[in-house]
Design an enzyme around this catalytic site. Structure first.
Site, mmCIF file in Angstrom:
data_model
loop_
_atom_site.group_PDB
_atom_site.id
_atom_site.type_symbol
_atom_site.label_atom_id
_atom_site.label_comp_id
_atom_site.label_asym_id
_atom_site.label_seq_id
_atom_site.Cartn_x
_atom_site.Cartn_y
_atom_site.Cartn_z
ATOM 1 N N ASP A 177 -9.512 -17.804 6.510
ATOM 2 C CA ASP A 177 -8.725 -18.491 5.488
ATOM 3 C C ASP A 177 -7.270 -18.088 5.628
ATOM 4 O OD1 ASP A 177 -10.957 -18.749 2.584
ATOM 5 O OD2 ASP A 177 -11.017 -19.641 4.574
ATOM 6 N N HIS A 325 -10.283 -13.045 6.339
ATOM 7 C CA HIS A 325 -8.919 -13.451 6.011
ATOM 8 C C HIS A 325 -7.953 -12.982 7.088
ATOM 9 C CE1 HIS A 325 -10.741 -14.128 2.051
ATOM 10 N NE2 HIS A 325 -9.721 -14.933 1.824
#
Length: 353
Positions: A177, A325
């Site tokens: 992400d 992430h």
């Protein structure tokens, strides 16, 4: 002589009284006469009296029916329109203005910006559940280490082209992400290139606009660029039009500026509803969740690299969808080792198709 004068006087008084009574009766009848408008569409005054009780609704319907059969008159003819016709035209004009306003409001809701209107895909959400569902991939696991929460969601919502976990095969799907850039994406891309691994990068509009070179590199090196919405909102807290807009605006921007068609979507915070899943499906998207994630996004509280590596590897399972992430320093440091270790356990890193 006096007698003759008295008779004349009596006759005069009688005449005056009769005339007065006649005038009084005429005046009374005039005041009681209802106000009658001009004729409308050939109706006589007696047939068309808009002030008579119980007739106004009938007359209004007659006006609308007759008006629909005739074309509107030009400017010159309109000057001679009766009071009733003028009232009808005013009513019709108000209706048209109201309808026009409704259309404009709908366009504004879909565009968000009147200068950049987004075409609605006319999605249908009637009867679908709008309750917000959170996502946490923890909980019990089966004999293959596959989390039951992901399996249950897959069985319930997979019909909406949603992936919470993939098939029970020794395959792994890497996803990252990207809400903002923290200086590690280039290094992550270097590792993926070295290990010949494809990943999905879910990006927001601010990230795409701020980091066009990185977006282009992802595309050039065979990775998948996924849609993470324009503003990273909780989709269940938006209405259907805004949810659609959050997806379509980013989709169109990437297509226009990178000639790239996105088809994977990740819900911000993993928050979704059945309605939202249906919207994404109707927009031609596949919704990608995850079966593993951990606390890696806090840039000032990065997990210990060795502990993180052990956590990621111990929870690996067939069909795993990993959420990592790209802002994480720890992830960047351990990524290469993680790929090598899991490959050694017989896992294959697959491109998300």
């Amino acid at each position: 002589m006096k007698k003759m004068n008295w008779k004349k006087l009596a006759a005069s008084l009688l005449a005056v009284m009769l005339l007065s009574t006649s005038l009084s009766g005429c005046k009374r009848r005039i005041s009681e006469e209802p106000t009658i408008p001009d004729t409308v569409d050939g109706l006589s005054k007696d047939e068309k009296d808009e002030n008579l009780p119980g007739e106004s609704q009938k007359d209004e319907q007659t006006q609308k029916t007759d008006n629909s059969k005739e074309e509107q008159s030009g400017p010159d003819a309109s000057k001679q329109t009766s009071k009733a016709e003028a009232g009808l035209e005013h009513s019709e004009q108000q209706k048209k203005t109201h309808e026009k306003g409704n259309v404009q409001q709908q366009e504004d809701r879909l565009s968000g910006n009147p200068q950049e209107k987004v075409e609605s895909k006319n999605v249908s959400t009637q009867g679908l559940d709008t309750r917000k569902l959170g996502w946490g991939p923890g909980g019990p696991v089966d004999e293959n280490n596959r989390p039951s929460g992901a399996i249950d969601y897959q069985q319930k919502y997979g019909k909406y082209d949603a992936d919470f976990i993939k098939e029970n095969e020794k395959n792994i799907y890497l996803t990252f992400d990207e809400g903002y850039e923290n200086g590690y994406t280039d290094d992550i891309l270097d590792v993926l290139k070295e290990k010949n691994v494809s990943a999905v990068f879910f990006v927001t509009m601010p990230y795409v606009k701020a980091e066009p070179e990185l977006i282009q590199r992802m595309i050039d090196e065979g990775h998948v660029v996924g849609n993470h919405s324009v503003n990273h909102l909780s989709m269940p807290e938006t209405d259907a039009a805004q949810c659609e807009r959050e997806v379509v605006e980013l989709h169109d921007y990437v297509k226009e500026n990178f000639n790239y068609e996105m088809n994977l979507f990740r819900f911000p915070m993993g928050e979704f509803s059945e309605r939202d899943l249906s919207i994404l499906q109707q927009l031609g998207y596949r919704s990608v969740f995850w079966s593993f994630a951990y606390r890696d996004w806090l840039v000032d509280e990065q997990p210990n690299p060795q502990e993180a590596l052990q956590n990621i590897e111990s929870k690996c399972h067939p069909g795993a969808i990993y959420l990592l992430h790209a802002v994480s320093k720890t992830n960047t440091e351990i990524l290469g080792q993680m790929i090598d270790d899991l490959r050694a356990e017989g896992y294959t890193f697959c491109k998300y198709e």
